[in-house]
Design a protein around this motif. Structure first.
Motif, PDB file in Angstrom:
ATOM      1  N   UNK A 276       0.899  -1.328  -0.023  1.00 42.59           N
ATOM      2  CA  UNK A 276       0.003   0.115   0.109  1.00 42.59           C
ATOM      3  C   UNK A 276       1.073   1.138  -0.156  1.00 42.59           C
ATOM      4  N   UNK A 277       0.217   2.187   0.442  1.00 43.19           N
ATOM      5  CA  UNK A 277       1.113   3.631   0.616  1.00 43.19           C
ATOM      6  C   UNK A 277       2.282   3.494   1.208  1.00 43.19           C
ATOM      7  N   UNK A 278       3.666   3.811   0.744  1.00 43.97           N
ATOM      8  CA  UNK A 278       4.788   3.465   1.441  1.00 43.97           C
ATOM      9  C   UNK A 278       5.186   4.325   2.559  1.00 43.97           C
ATOM     10  N   UNK A 279       4.390   5.208   2.858  1.00 40.71           N
ATOM     11  CA  UNK A 279       4.892   6.334   4.049  1.00 40.71           C
ATOM     12  C   UNK A 279       4.309   5.416   5.132  1.00 40.71           C
ATOM     13  N   UNK A 280       3.374   4.837   5.494  1.00 37.03           N
ATOM     14  CA  UNK A 280       2.873   4.202   6.739  1.00 37.03           C
ATOM     15  C   UNK A 280       3.688   2.622   6.745  1.00 37.03           C
ATOM     16  N   UNK A 281       4.137   2.148   5.595  1.00 34.39           N
ATOM     17  CA  UNK A 281       4.806   0.743   5.538  1.00 34.39           C
ATOM     18  C   UNK A 281       6.205   1.139   6.194  1.00 34.39           C
ATOM     19  N   UNK A 282       6.801   2.333   5.600  1.00 35.13           N
ATOM     20  CA  UNK A 282       8.283   2.564   5.902  1.00 35.13           C
ATOM     21  C   UNK A 282       8.135   2.740   7.484  1.00 35.13           C
ATOM     22  N   UNK A 283       7.171   3.587   8.003  1.00 34.26           N
ATOM     23  CA  UNK A 283       7.239   3.619   9.562  1.00 34.26           C
ATOM     24  C   UNK A 283       7.138   2.224  10.242  1.00 34.26           C
ATOM     25  N   UNK A 284       6.356   1.388   9.894  1.00 33.48           N
ATOM     26  CA  UNK A 284       6.262  -0.014  10.534  1.00 33.48           C
ATOM     27  C   UNK A 284       7.655  -0.658  10.469  1.00 33.48           C
ATOM     28  N   UNK A 285       8.151  -0.840   9.243  1.00 32.02           N
ATOM     29  CA  UNK A 285       9.427  -1.399   9.155  1.00 32.02           C
ATOM     30  C   UNK A 285      10.612  -0.873  10.062  1.00 32.02           C
ATOM     31  N   UNK A 286      10.456   0.350  10.054  1.00 39.12           N
ATOM     32  CA  UNK A 286      11.716   1.131  10.989  1.00 39.12           C
ATOM     33  C   UNK A 286      11.582   0.789  12.349  1.00 39.12           C
ATOM     34  N   UNK A 287      10.273   0.213  12.782  1.00 42.00           N
ATOM     35  CA  UNK A 287      10.001  -0.004  14.072  1.00 42.00           C
ATOM     36  C   UNK A 287      10.743  -1.586  14.491  1.00 42.00           C
TER      37      UNK A 287
END
Length: 158
Positions: A11-22
């Motif tokens: 999906x939208x890469x903004x939220x996906x990026x946040x989650x993977x950085x966690x």
């Protein structure tokens, strides 16, 4: 340290990026576009839904601290992999669920994980996630990198 790359579209890469950085063991993330036919696509190009690119997050991780299988678990947990070409309010092929694999081992692991999830009954519908070999990754414009973090936000709709 055993540095590897993995690339996911959820999906939208903004939220996906946040989650993977966690995720512990993730060293870095870069948002971009993959899987399309246009070289050097821009966000505007990809949003036309005519280039074939997916919005993706390329994850650099330490395989001695984080297994690829654990990354797959994180990927499947952060979105609805049964949706075709959409996540939440976002729709179009750029928002498809896709795993771009960087070697044969990742390809096999992704296919096995999908088979396990389908057999588990966890989802009412079959997994729609595509698994494709990684080819050209095009880094998104700088304003998309860590987009939510730059705005003091911790998540979006996913």
């Amino acid at each position: 340290m055993a540095i590897e790359r993995a690339t996911f579209g959820a999906g939208c890469f903004w939220g996906v990026e946040v989650r993977f950085n966690e995720v512990t063991g993730v060293i870095d993330t870069t948002v971009g576009y993959e899987g399309g036919k246009l070289e050097h696509p821009t966000y505007k190009d990809v949003c036309t839904d005519r280039t074939g690119h997916a919005e993706v997050v390329q994850v650099t991780f330490d395989n001695s601290r984080l297994s690829y299988d654990a990354l797959l678990d994180a990927f499947f947990a952060l979105h609805d992999p049964t949706q075709v070409n959409r996540q939440g309010p976002d729709w179009g092929t750029q928002y498809r669920s896709v795993i771009f694999t960087h070697n044969d081992e990742q390809f096999r692991a992704a296919k096995i994980k999908i088979a396990e999830l389908n057999a588990s009954g966890m989802y009412r519908d079959p997994i729609a996630t595509q698994v494709e070999p990684a080819l050209a990754f095009w880094k998104a414009e700088e304003y998309h990198q860590r987009y939510l973090e730059k705005r003091g936000m911790v998540s979006c709709h996913i």
